[in-house]
Design an enzyme around this catalytic site. Structure first.
Site, short mmCIF file in Angstrom:
data_model
loop_
_atom_site.label_atom_id
_atom_site.label_comp_id
_atom_site.label_asym_id
_atom_site.label_seq_id
_atom_site.Cartn_x
_atom_site.Cartn_y
_atom_site.Cartn_z
N GLY A 49 40.66 36.01 29.84
CA GLY A 49 41.06 36.83 30.99
C GLY A 49 41.28 36.32 31.64
N ALA A 50 43.39 37.33 31.75
CA ALA A 50 44.32 37.03 32.62
C ALA A 50 44.26 36.04 34.05
CB ALA A 50 45.29 38.32 32.82
N ASP A 238 46.07 42.47 31.46
CA ASP A 238 46.58 41.47 31.35
C ASP A 238 47.62 41.17 31.83
OD1 ASP A 238 45.34 39.19 29.46
OD2 ASP A 238 44.18 41.74 28.99
N ASN A 248 46.38 46.14 27.99
CA ASN A 248 44.72 45.79 27.93
C ASN A 248 44.20 44.96 27.14
OD1 ASN A 248 42.38 45.07 30.33
ND2 ASN A 248 41.48 46.35 29.43
N LYS A 249 43.60 45.01 26.68
CA LYS A 249 42.80 43.91 25.38
C LYS A 249 42.82 45.50 24.64
CE LYS A 249 41.08 41.52 24.11
NZ LYS A 249 41.73 40.25 23.56
#
Length: 346
Positions: A49-50, A238, A248-249
């Site tokens: 998680g950023a 992110d 993002n993911k």
């Protein structure tokens, strides 16, 4: 329970990281007292998680100073160790931003470095709380304009809660704020292949909060949205480019496309430390490619033919035109309507 959860915790002599590779079945910590262990923990997703990686990196400067003192490193060797931490995961900009911030006090010594790292962690929690309120208020107003005046059905992808941050959460923080107001009917948590951060971590946090939810396969998300079973999707980020393109993911862009087709809000929640104004567009975001085994194996057992190769991008980029709202601790930008981070967050 997750309100008090700390994925990254300074113990006085090192870091205690909740080992997120073991959840939900085992809740254990990894004690970090050296740079090698921290870099490994970041790369293996023990901490992920950023914002959480950013906090770990901030304290990592202190880890490097302590280890350097213990081993007699030169200043150049200590700075090189910090650089290794900074580069441990290339897509999440928070890691670089937070390490760089703490390094401005490197020459002042350990106490100053720890003071700055603690400020990074404290400010992230405050930012998460603020964006939870801003995001909830914006989403309720937006949906009321189209006649949705009831508890909401929400969809999220990957994990964006207390585990992914210094505390409270980004996208999941918005959901927690709505739940506290009695305004969540159900959450659809995408399982998030290949490492299942949704089914292992988000679902675990939703259980702690008592929030009703379903875990669904990533491939089910678009259909769930297009069948009208979702009022809005809320995800984290992110790295966010100046034009609003959002990394993002992997799997996020499919959610955004389905939301656009269904005409429902797609909300990105992230602190301003995730906004990289030096990156003009999503084309300039480096996408981390992870090991092939994560998609070719299951629990160490090969599931694909021996001759097959694995393509394993950890992230994808959602174009800013699909981002209905970007919520930070400063408020909400309606990116798809032309309110760009590069114009508003300078």
């Amino acid at each position: 329970m997750s309100q008090e959860l700390r994925a990254v915790d300074w113990t006085g002599a090192g870091l205690a990281l909740i080992d997120q590779t073991l959840l939900p079945h085992r809740n254990e910590t990894v004690d970090v007292h050296d740079v090698d262990t921290l870099v490994d923990a970041i790369q293996r997703l023990v901490v992920r998680g950023a914002p959480a990686i950013g906090a770990a990196g901030a304290y990592g400067v202190a880890i490097a100073l302590i280890e350097g003192e213990r081993k007699g490193w030169t200043e150049a060797e200590t700075r090189a160790a910090v650089a290794r931490i900074r580069e441990a995961r290339p897509t999440a900009v928070n890691l670089m931003v937070c390490v760089d911030r703490v390094m401005t006090r490197f020459d002042e010594g350990l106490d100053a470095v720890l003071e700055e790292a603690a400020a990074v962690q404290r400010e992230d929690v405050a930012a998460n709380r603020a964006m939870g309120v801003f995001g909830a208020d914006w989403l309720l107003e937006r949906l009321q304009q189209v006649g949705v005046d009831r508890p909401l059905r929400l969809l999220t992808h990957c994990n964006t809660g207390a585990l992914a941050t210094a505390g409270w959460g980004t996208a999941l923080g918005v959901i927690r704020e709505l739940h506290a107001r009695g305004l969540v009917e159900v959450v659809y948590a995408d399982e998030t292949r290949p490492l299942l951060q949704g089914s292992r971590l988000t679902a675990w946090e939703l259980v702690q909060e008592g929030i009703p939810h379903y875990v669904q396969a990533d491939g089910a998300a678009a259909g769930t949205i297009l069948r009208g079973e979702v009022d809005a999707a809320i995800v984290g980020a992110d790295r966010i480019a100046a034009n609003g393109d959002t990394a993002n993911k992997v799997g996020t862009v499919g959610v955004a496309l389905a939301c656009a087709d269904a005409g429902i809000p797609f909300l990105v929640a992230a602190p301003t430390t995730t906004v990289d104004l030096s990156t003009e567009t999503g084309d300039d975001i480096h996408i981390e490619l992870r090991g092939e085994a994560e998609v070719l194996e299951w629990s160490g057992v090969r599931t694909a033919p021996a001759e097959s190769r694995g393509h394993n991008p950890a992230f994808d980029v959602t174009p800013g035109r699909l981002v209905t709202g970007l919520v930070t601790e400063r408020g909400v930008l309606e990116v798809a309507a032309g309110e760009l981070p590069g114009d508003r967050l300078k």
